[in-house]
Design a protein around this motif. Structure first.
Motif, short mmCIF file in Angstrom:
data_model
loop_
_atom_site.label_atom_id
_atom_site.label_comp_id
_atom_site.label_asym_id
_atom_site.label_seq_id
_atom_site.Cartn_x
_atom_site.Cartn_y
_atom_site.Cartn_z
N GLU A 1 50.17 35.29 17.70
CA GLU A 1 51.56 35.43 18.14
C GLU A 1 52.29 34.08 18.19
O GLU A 1 52.06 33.31 19.10
CB GLU A 1 51.61 36.07 19.53
N PRO A 2 53.17 33.82 17.22
CA PRO A 2 54.08 32.68 17.39
C PRO A 2 55.32 33.18 18.15
O PRO A 2 56.07 34.01 17.64
CB PRO A 2 54.45 32.27 15.95
N ALA A 3 55.51 32.68 19.37
CA ALA A 3 56.60 33.14 20.24
C ALA A 3 57.53 31.98 20.55
O ALA A 3 57.16 31.05 21.25
CB ALA A 3 56.03 33.72 21.54
N ALA A 4 58.75 32.07 20.00
CA ALA A 4 59.68 30.94 20.14
C ALA A 4 60.92 31.35 20.93
O ALA A 4 61.30 32.52 20.94
CB ALA A 4 60.10 30.45 18.76
N GLY A 5 61.54 30.37 21.55
CA GLY A 5 62.82 30.60 22.22
C GLY A 5 63.95 30.23 21.28
O GLY A 5 64.00 29.11 20.77
N ALA A 6 64.88 31.19 21.05
CA ALA A 6 66.00 30.90 20.16
C ALA A 6 67.05 30.04 20.88
O ALA A 6 67.56 29.07 20.31
CB ALA A 6 66.63 32.19 19.66
N THR A 7 67.35 30.40 22.11
CA THR A 7 68.35 29.62 22.84
C THR A 7 67.79 28.24 23.20
O THR A 7 68.50 27.25 23.19
CB THR A 7 68.83 30.37 24.09
N ARG A 8 66.48 28.19 23.46
CA ARG A 8 65.86 26.89 23.72
C ARG A 8 65.86 26.05 22.44
O ARG A 8 66.04 24.84 22.47
CB ARG A 8 64.43 27.08 24.25
N GLY A 9 65.67 26.73 21.30
CA GLY A 9 65.71 26.04 20.00
C GLY A 9 67.10 25.46 19.73
O GLY A 9 67.24 24.36 19.20
N LEU A 10 68.11 26.23 20.13
CA LEU A 10 69.48 25.76 19.94
C LEU A 10 69.70 24.47 20.73
O LEU A 10 70.29 23.50 20.24
CB LEU A 10 70.43 26.86 20.42
N LEU A 11 69.16 24.43 21.95
CA LEU A 11 69.29 23.21 22.77
C LEU A 11 68.56 22.04 22.10
O LEU A 11 69.08 20.92 22.05
CB LEU A 11 68.72 23.46 24.18
N VAL A 12 67.37 22.32 21.56
CA VAL A 12 66.60 21.27 20.89
C VAL A 12 67.42 20.66 19.75
O VAL A 12 67.51 19.44 19.61
CB VAL A 12 65.26 21.84 20.36
N TYR A 13 68.05 21.51 18.94
CA TYR A 13 68.79 20.98 17.80
C TYR A 13 70.08 20.27 18.24
O TYR A 13 70.54 19.35 17.56
CB TYR A 13 69.08 22.08 16.78
#
Ligand code: ATP
Length: 511
Positions: free
Chosen positions: A377-389
């Motif tokens: 299971e690769p489980a990622a945060g989309a909103t957290r990813g947005l913050l990262v970028y």
């Protein structure tokens, strides 16, 4: 909040990326609204994930499941525990359980702690010695020498008495379904005196029971639907193991601490995939997905060394997981999780099979045998990813004595791909510019016509929101049909033909 985070939060509000939810009413803590540019950025990020995880892979298909699922799903997954059922965490094996269902052990009873194997027992022994200053003796996969405390119960999995405090709390948001208000049942019971004399845990238990028939929960993760719909997806699409089911969408957690802007909020979006494979091949697939996912995050980033793997220590692994790696990012406040890649073994399919009675197995026609697949299971945060970028892209530099703020977003993520700017609002320049913008829109490229303020201010505005290219229509355009193209990162400008502008920008956007 760090200086950098303050600048990002302020830019997000000023330029329409992220607003505090319900701001005019004082704001709802830990909920955020994505403004016009934030909505584009989030959509671009999630579309890129869907494209790279689903559209370009023959062995991965998508799912778009409901947010509200049968309450039994959460019972089977271990998420559900009523408010009347105090939750306790075992500090040794990390099992979370209901105190009222735990095995009883009177204070002073000698205990034997049992683990999966010798190495797990040895790790537990070291942890207990280090954290609780208690020396236990190991015999094979058991530990001797612990004594039950005043709690009166021990961990149902390993029998440890090293437990967290009881918490009457659940991370899931609870609601009710159907036309009957569950409080009616409580009111009726009160009027009939049925709750008289009840107190504390008993009273909460009785109320819980009365409201339970209509109780539903907002999903705290998107993953469970992929397990529950495993057979439907596999059979309807004739999928052959190994294959994956991907889903992205909203999840909700009643987080006790919300922190760092959108890093941890109560409503957020996830991008998760369950990859079903044959037991024995799971380690190889876990490695494959771990590396794929790291490559994916780095692909859109300027500073690739701000991402790293962190392997879960065996003592922090959930008891059912064989391995787990976090992809971490160097946030302004330190390293933190962005995505987790776990080998969940056959735990979830077996749990749901056990609770539902459905046979969640795969028949392998080649080997002519049935088995329960293992799951990576690769489980990622989309909103957290947005913050990262946003953090990765935020850049300040001095240009002609002024601070230029530029969001160096990857072109695939940038909310607006190209700005079309008439130098002045006269001499036919606006009309020409609008035509150019329309040509981009007709080609499916998000362009924005912009005539407000002096050209320098317009360039700065588009730098600040990450628009990769600005096209300017000036007096020369009127005589020779050429326009200037300005690069966001280098600020370099050159002239190109107006007719070739769409093709040229398309080429540049695609790298
Ligand atoms: P954390 O340790 O940060 O609480 P987690 O281990 O509970 O995260 P998972 O259950 O593995 O998180 O969820 C997968 C991903 O979903 C996380 O890596 C993170 O990017 C994202 N995520 C989880 N909880 C939140 C939240 N409250 N707000 C925003 N994103 C979240």
């Amino acid at each position: 909040m760090s200086d950098l985070m303050q600048k990002i939060v302020s830019l997000c509000k000023r330029r329409g990326f992220v607003f505090q939810s319900s701001e005019i009413y004082g704001g709802l803590k830990s909920a955020y609204d994505y403004g016009p540019l934030g909505a584009e950025l989030k959509r671009n990020l999630m579309n890129a994930w869907w494209h790279d995880m689903v559209h370009t892979r023959e062995n991965v298909v998508g799912l778009d499941a409901s947010i509200v699922m049968h309450p039994k799903v959460w019972e089977a997954s271990g998420h559900l525990s009523g408010f009347s059922d105090p939750l306790v965490d075992c500090k040794v094996c990390k099992e979370r359980f209901r105190a009222d269902k735990a095995p009883q052990a009177a204070a002073g009873t000698p205990l034997t702690l049992t683990f999966a194997d010798k190495p797990a027992a040895e790790l537990a022994r070291e942890l207990i010695e280090k954290q609780f200053n208690v020396a236990l003796t190991r015999h094979g996969k058991t530990l001797e020498g612990a004594i039950a405390g005043d709690r009166g119960y021990v961990c149902p999995l390993c029998s440890s008495p090293f437990l967290s405090d009881e918490r009457q709390f659940n991370l899931m948001f609870k609601s009710s379904i159907g036309p009957v208000n569950p409080l009616e049942a409580v009111a009726a019971a009160l009027e009939a005196g049925k709750l008289e004399g009840l107190k504390g845990r008993e009273l909460r238990g009785a109320i819980e029971e009365l409201t339970q028939p209509s109780a539903v929960y907002l999903r705290p993760e998107t993953a469970q639907a992929m397990f529950v719909q495993f057979l439907n997806v596999q059979q309807s699409m004739s999928m052959k193991v190994p294959f994956g089911i991907a889903q992205m969408g909203k999840s909700f957690r009643n987080e006790i601490t919300v922190e760092h802007f959108i890093f941890r909020s109560c409503e957020f979006e996830q991008m998760e995939m369950e990859f079903f494979c044959e037991p024995g091949t799971d380690d190889e697939w876990a490695d494959y997905w771990r590396l794929e996912r790291m490559k994916w995050w780095q692909k859109f980033a300027n500073e690739k060394d701000r991402f790293r793997f962190r392997a879960h220590d065996p003592t922090e692994l959930a008891h059912y997981a064989k391995s787990c790696y976090d992809i971490e990012y160097a946030y302004p406040w330190g390293w933190g999780e962005l995505e987790g890649i776990a080998n969940r073994t056959d735990y979830d399919l077996k749990k749901h099979a056990q609770h539902s009675g459905a046979k969640l197995e795969y028949f392998d026609p080649v080997q002519n045998r049935k088995f329960v697949p293992y799951v990576i299971e690769p489980a990622a945060g989309a909103t957290r990813g947005l913050l990262v970028y946003l953090i990765d892209a935020y850049h300040e530099e001095q240009v002609e004595g002024e601070t230029r703020v530029v969001l160096r977003l990857h072109p695939r993520l940038a909310p607006i791909k190209v700005a079309v700017l008439p130098l002045v609002k006269k001499d036919g320049m606006p009309e020409k510019a609008r035509k150019v913008a329309e040509a981009f829109l007709a080609r499916g490229i998000n362009a924005r016509y912009d005539e407000q303020h002096a050209i320098g201010r317009r360039y700065r505005r588009h730098d600040e929101i990450g628009t990769p290219f600005c096209l300017t229509i000036d007096s020369e355009t009127l005589s020779n049909d050429t326009i200037t193209i300005r690069d966001r990162d280098t600020m370099a400008q050159r002239r190109i033909s107006i007719d070739g502008a769409v093709a040229e920008v398309e080429l540049l956007l695609n790298g």
